[in-house]
Design an enzyme around this catalytic site. Sequence first.
Site, mmCIF file in Angstrom:
data_model
loop_
_atom_site.group_PDB
_atom_site.id
_atom_site.type_symbol
_atom_site.label_atom_id
_atom_site.label_comp_id
_atom_site.label_asym_id
_atom_site.label_seq_id
_atom_site.Cartn_x
_atom_site.Cartn_y
_atom_site.Cartn_z
ATOM 1 N N VAL A 154 46.910 27.881 43.845
ATOM 2 C CA VAL A 154 45.900 28.548 44.668
ATOM 3 C C VAL A 154 44.521 28.409 44.025
ATOM 4 O O VAL A 154 43.520 28.154 44.708
ATOM 5 C CB VAL A 154 46.260 30.034 44.880
ATOM 6 C CG1 VAL A 154 45.183 30.724 45.711
ATOM 7 C CG2 VAL A 154 47.610 30.159 45.571
ATOM 8 N N TYR A 155 44.465 28.554 42.701
ATOM 9 C CA TYR A 155 43.201 28.362 41.982
ATOM 10 C C TYR A 155 42.685 26.941 42.197
ATOM 11 O O TYR A 155 41.499 26.743 42.510
ATOM 12 C CB TYR A 155 43.414 28.633 40.497
ATOM 13 C CG TYR A 155 42.195 28.403 39.636
ATOM 14 C CD1 TYR A 155 41.208 29.379 39.533
ATOM 15 C CD2 TYR A 155 42.045 27.219 38.918
ATOM 16 C CE1 TYR A 155 40.089 29.171 38.733
ATOM 17 C CE2 TYR A 155 40.929 27.001 38.123
ATOM 18 C CZ TYR A 155 39.957 27.985 38.028
ATOM 19 O OH TYR A 155 38.836 27.773 37.242
ATOM 20 N N ALA A 156 43.561 25.944 42.040
ATOM 21 C CA ALA A 156 43.150 24.557 42.231
ATOM 22 C C ALA A 156 42.633 24.337 43.657
ATOM 23 O O ALA A 156 41.620 23.679 43.862
ATOM 24 C CB ALA A 156 44.306 23.609 41.929
#
Length: 279
Positions: A154-156
């Site tokens: 999700v961060y990526a």
Amino acid sequence: MTKIKNSTVLITGGASGIGKLMGRKALEQAASHLIIWDINEKQMLETSAELGKFGSVHTYRVNIADLNDINSAFEQMQSDGLTVDILINNAGIVEGSYFWENTHEDIDKTIQINTTALMHIALKCLPHMMARNRGHIVNISSAASLVGNPKMAVYAASKWAVTGWSESLRLELEQVNSNVKVTTVTPSYIGTGMFEGVKTHWIQPIVTPEKAAILTIEGIRRNSVFVRMPKSVYLTPILKGILPTRWFDTLVGKYLGVYSSMNNFKGHSIKKEEKSTTE
């Protein structure tokens, strides 16, 4: 070149980490005003007191995931006579877990803080910058926007979106011959505590917060299109472009250990604390 001297600089997540360090360096280079946005009011006031000896500091408690908060902060800044010359979109959060271990709320919060907030804040600053035909927008993305990595899906995703938007914005402004500049920063892991516990390889060492702040401020001054750190990050797009995917996975994932770098992550998980952290 962008002149920091006599400029008003807004840094989101400016109470700690590289945000705080960039704020100090901006004041040391004679910025006329430093504006700090952060959700941690206590830490923000402590930082204001510390940096106040270097110049004029203004603080606003803002939850950048809330558009109403963003709008209210700009209204207050306008009342205070502050117009942003340099925007540094620095605030961000990370959830270091497999995608299926995230909740729907985790996904929404990460995208709101890491992605859409940057767009909303930039959109508030751009009309004044374009009207004056000067200004600079700096978007702190991540090396994770260049290569996928387990336990940060999700961060990526949020950072891939930032890099794509930031690059498109730069090209749009150039297309209309605007002097407003855009710099995209794609650091690897920075040693602020946000990524505590990550395992790195010699070719991609953890970047010190001081180095990250220096390179970013220098990138602003030079109107750099990209600021990537460490230098090995510049190789990522090249290797992805010339190597078959499985070869790239073997090199980066197996031999360089990037795909296992988050295995012992202990940083500022959004499940551990209900406040935005900074890069």
